[in-house]
Write a protein that holds these residues in place. Structure first.
Motif, PDB file in Angstrom:
ATOM      1  N   ASP A 183      -4.204   6.931  -2.440  1.00 55.88           N
ATOM      2  CA  ASP A 183      -3.547   5.702  -2.004  1.00 55.88           C
ATOM      3  C   ASP A 183      -3.797   4.603  -3.029  1.00 55.88           C
ATOM      4  N   SER A 238       1.098   5.658  -0.719  1.00 54.77           N
ATOM      5  CA  SER A 238       0.399   6.935  -0.828  1.00 54.77           C
ATOM      6  C   SER A 238       1.043   7.756  -1.920  1.00 54.77           C
ATOM      7  N   LYS A 270       0.855  -1.181   0.000  1.00 55.33           N
ATOM      8  CA  LYS A 270       0.000   0.000   0.000  1.00 55.33           C
ATOM      9  C   LYS A 270       0.890   1.229   0.000  1.00 55.33           C
TER      10      LYS A 270
END
Length: 296
Positions: free
Chosen positions: A173, A168, A166
């Motif tokens: 995101d 940003s 994950k």
């Protein structure tokens, strides 16, 4: 003019939330124009005319700036004056009739699958830094991350059980699936590499990839590493972290992935940017055809 420039820079930083690299580029371009304006007695945006902008562009051309650089500077100036006009600081926008020079679109360098395989196997996995570097290279090729996104990853950014990362980005995101090879390389690094790099004084460090001092690895540090590994692997192409990003996307297209999915993984705001890889795949397929077909 400096007050208006500061207003605009605060706007793109805190409201548009552009990435640090984009913000730095806009800042540099606009301050460059402000220096020109000051030298020519232009003290506020309202005093700038189309003629002044054309004179500025001619000066850039006289300095042998490339069309790509001039186009980027024009885009920055156009954004600045657009903001000034929207906020009613100026009554008319002098950039509306300003045209950017034509740019010959140059396809980026990509690696073959064989070259990627050689590069990924180059780090010495008997050392903590080698385990780190193998994990970084595997992850970069598995996800297509930008180098800034890669070095900014935290421990919590990785899910090894579900094999995803994950990150940003500047817009939003993204959750990106990663390969089994990348998952395994990261697991080995976390178990046998990161603990040795961390040290007793940095036990609270949250960054995933660390330097030998136990702090977050820098962008410049990773650039040096990938250059050294490319040289060690005897790959003649100019290899950068972005080369692996390009190769990731191009190889997905070659293997049938749809552009919309690739756009989401790369974090492109516009599908037009992703379509570049369709051109790349066609170019690569043509070279393979010409090299391998008996009647080509």
């Amino acid at each position: 003019m400096q007050n208006q420039v500061n207003l605009y820079l605060n706007y793109i930083k805190y409201q548009k939330k552009l990435s640090d690299n984009t913000l730095e580029s806009y800042t540099r371009d606009i301050r460059y124009f402000c220096d020109f304006a000051q030298l020519n007695g232009l003290n506020s945006p309202s005093e700038v005319s189309l003629t002044d902008l054309l004179r500025f562009i001619r000066e850039l051309e006289s300095q042998k700036k490339s069309n790509a650089t001039i186009s980027r500077i024009i885009a920055s100036i156009r954004s600045f004056f657009g903001y000034m006009y929207d906020e009613r600081i100026i009554e008319s926008n002098p950039t509306r009739q300003l045209q950017s020079p034509k740019i010959d679109r140059k396809l980026p360098e990509i690696m073959t699958i064989e070259e990627v395989d050689i590069l990924l196997k180059t780090p010495d996995e008997s050392t903590a830094t080698g385990l780190r570097d193998r994990a970084m290279l595997e992850l970069l090729y598995a996800s297509g991350l930008r180098v800034t996104e890669l070095i900014s990853l935290k421990l919590e950014s990785i899910n090894l059980n579900l094999s995803y990362v994950k990150t940003s980005g500047s817009q939003n995101d993204r959750i990106i699936p990663i390969t089994g090879a990348a998952t395994q390389a990261i697991a080995s690094y976390l178990e046998n590499g990161r603990v040795h790099l961390l040290g007793k004084d940095n036990e609270s460090e949250a960054a995933l990839f660390l330097n030998v001092s136990g702090s977050q690895l820098t962008r410049q540090g990773f650039w040096k590493l990938i250059k050294a590994y490319a040289k060690q692997a005897q790959i003649e192409k100019c290899i950068t972290p972005h080369t692996l990003r390009h190769s990731f996307a191009s190889h997905l297209v070659l293997n049938g992935a749809d552009l919309k999915s690739i756009q989401e993984m790369l974090g492109h705001a516009d599908l037009t940017s992703t379509q570049l890889y369709l051109e790349l795949s066609k170019d690569q397929l043509r070279r393979v055809y010409e090299k391998t077909h008996p009647r080509a």
